[in-house]
Design an enzyme around this catalytic site. Structure first.
Site, PDB file in Angstrom:
ATOM      1  N   LYS A   1      25.712  -4.686  -1.950  1.00 45.88           N
ATOM      2  CA  LYS A   1      27.180  -4.805  -2.066  1.00 45.88           C
ATOM      3  C   LYS A   1      27.870  -4.127  -0.894  1.00 45.88           C
ATOM      4  CE  LYS A   1      26.626  -3.926  -6.985  1.00 45.88           C
ATOM      5  NZ  LYS A   1      26.907  -2.830  -7.936  1.00 45.88           N
TER       6      LYS A   1
ATOM      7  N   ARG B   1      11.408   3.826   3.091  1.00 45.53           N
ATOM      8  CA  ARG B   1      11.076   2.902   4.183  1.00 45.53           C
ATOM      9  C   ARG B   1      12.357   2.162   4.523  1.00 45.53           C
ATOM     10  NH1 ARG B   1       5.984  -1.104   4.348  1.00 45.53           N
ATOM     11  NH2 ARG B   1       5.061   0.865   4.973  1.00 45.53           N
TER      12      ARG B   1
ATOM     13  N   HIS C   1       5.360   5.855  11.384  1.00 42.15           N
ATOM     14  CA  HIS C   1       4.824   5.714  10.025  1.00 42.15           C
ATOM     15  C   HIS C   1       3.882   6.913   9.821  1.00 42.15           C
ATOM     16  CE1 HIS C   1       3.576   4.045   6.328  1.00 42.15           C
ATOM     17  NE2 HIS C   1       3.257   2.807   6.689  1.00 42.15           N
TER      18      HIS C   1
ATOM     19  N   ARG D   1       0.794  -1.232   0.000  1.00 42.04           N
ATOM     20  CA  ARG D   1       0.000   0.000   0.000  1.00 42.04           C
ATOM     21  C   ARG D   1       0.821   1.275   0.000  1.00 42.04           C
ATOM     22  NH1 ARG D   1      -2.580  -3.940   1.792  1.00 42.04           N
ATOM     23  NH2 ARG D   1      -0.586  -4.362   2.758  1.00 42.04           N
ATOM     24  N   THR D   2       1.807   1.336   0.870  1.00 41.26           N
ATOM     25  CA  THR D   2       2.496   2.622   1.042  1.00 41.26           C
ATOM     26  C   THR D   2       3.217   3.002  -0.242  1.00 41.26           C
ATOM     27  OG1 THR D   2       2.777   2.026   3.359  1.00 41.26           O
ATOM     28  CG2 THR D   2       4.064   3.897   2.545  1.00 41.26           C
TER      29      THR D   2
END
Ligand code: CP
Length: 305
Positions: free
Chosen positions: A80, A101, A129, A51-52
Site C-alpha cells: 500500500k 531480505r 549475504h 533456504r534462508t
C-alpha cells in the site's frame, strides 16, 4: 565481539568468524537447545527465498523461540506504499530480532540504524549475504579441515551474486587463491579486485570453465545467473547457460574437492553430479541451520555452553 546486528561480513574479523564456527559446531552437536524461550523473531522477506528463510525459522524453532513475519511483501502494507522505515519501526514493537531480505542494497544497514532491535541481513540486492557466508565458511572448514591457503574457484554470475561478494570478503582472512570464472558481462566487479589487491590476495580471472581450472581447485563454488538483477532480459538469455558443470568434468579433480552452491540451482550443475561424493551443496544448506543458530544467539547476546 560486540556487534548485535549482522549486516555485512566486512564488519567481522578472522577471530569473529572463527568464533561463529565454534558456535555452529556446538549447535550441530545439539541443535535442540531452549535458549530462545520467550523471544520473538521476525522474518521479513521482501524477495523470494527457500533456504534462508526456512533455515532461520528452523533455527529459531529448534531454540524454542517464536516466529512472526512474511515471505511475500505483496501481502503486507508495503504494497500500500508503507516505507521501509515505518515497517522496521513497527516490527521493532513486536520482535526481539529482525531477519530481513530486501532487494535494495544497503537496506539492512539502513534498518540497523533506525532501530535498537538487532537486524540480520538475509540478503540485500546484489550486495551482501553474510549469513550465507558464515555457513559457506563453516562448510569449507568441515570439508577441508582447515581454512588457510585454499584454491577457491568461483563460477558464474560474479557481478550480481551477493553470495560471491560476501564469500570473497569472508575468506580473505585465510589467504586463499581465488579463480574467478565468468563471462565478460558478469565479471567480478572492480571494487572486489581492488579489495583483493589491497589485501594482497592472489586471484586469476578466466572466461573458460576448463578442467584445468577445476583440477587445481579445493572448492568449486558454482552460482546461478541472477535473472532478477537484469534490466534487459535479452542480456540474461545470452549468458544464462554459459557454464554447466557435468560429472565427466570432475574425473581428474583433487580428492578433497567439494562442490558448493548457495542454491537455488538452475542449469549450472547437471543432475549427474548429484551422486558424486564431491557434491556438497545439499549438506551445505543443512549447515545453514547450525550457522544461523550461532548468528541468532550472538545477535541476542545469548551464551552457548
Ligand atoms: N542461498 C539462498 O539464499 O537461497 P534462498 O534464496 O532459497 O534463500
Amino acid at each position: 565481539m560486540k556487534k548485535e546486528s549482522l549486516v555485512s561480513i566486512t564488519d567481522y574479523t578472522q577471530e569473529d568468524i572463527l568464533h561463529f564456527l565454534k558456535k555452529a559446531e556446538l549447535f550441530e552437536a545439539n541443535p535442540n537447545r531452549k535458549l530462545l524461550e520467550g523471544k520473538v523473531c521476525a522474518t521479513l522477506f521482501f524477495e523470494p527465498s527457500t533456504r534462508t528463510r526456512l533455515s532461520f525459522e528452523t533455527a529459531v524453532n529448534r531454540l524454542g523461540g517464536r516466529i512472526i513475519g512474511f515471505s511475500d511483501a505483496a501481502t503486507t502494507s508495503s504494497s500500500k506504499g508503507e516505507i521501509l522505515k515505518d515497517t522496521i519501526r513497527m516490527v521493532s514493537n513486536y520482535a526481539d530480532l529482525i531477519i530481513m531480505r530486501h532487494y535494495l542494497e544497503g537496506a539492512a544497514r539502513y534498518a540497523s540504524e533506525i532501530t535498537k532491535v538487532p537486524i540480520i541481513n538475509a540478503g540485500d540486492g546484489a550486495n551482501q549475504h553474510p549469513s550465507q557466508t558464515l555457513l559457506d565458511i563453516y562448510s569449507i572448514y568441515k570439508t577441508q579441515g582447515k581454512l588457510d591457503h585454499l584454491q577457491i574457484t568461483i563460477v558464474g554470475d560474479l557481478k550480481y551474486g551477493r553470495t560471491v561478494h560476501s564469500l570473497l570478503v569472508g575468506m580473505s582472512h585465510f589467504n586463499p587463491t581465488f579463480h574467478f570464472v565468468a563471462p565478460e558481462e558478469l565479471k567480478i566487479p572492480d571494487v572486489y579486485k581492488i579489495f583483493c589487491d589491497t589485501h594482497h590476495l592472489e586471484y586469476h580471472e578466466h572466461t573458460d570453465f576448463s578442467e584445468a581450472v577445476i583440477n587445481q581447485s579445493d572448492i568449486l563454488y558454482m552460482t546461478r545467473v541472477q535473472r532478477e538483477r537484469f534490466t534487459d532480459l535479452m542480456e540474461y538469455e545470452k549468458v544464462k547457460n554459459i557454464y554447466i558443470l557435468r560429472n565427466s568434468m570432475l574425473d581428474n579433480s583433487k580428492d578433497n574437492l567439494k562442490i558448493l552452491h548457495p542454491l537455488p540451482r538452475v542449469n549450472e550443475i547437471a543432475c549427474d553430479v548429484d551422486d558424486n561424493p564431491k557434491a556438497y551443496f545439499i549438506e551445505q544448506a543443512k549447515n545453514g541451520v547450525f550457522a544461523r543458530q550461532a548468528i541468532i544467539c550472538e545477535a541476542l547476546g545469548i551464551e552457548v555452553d
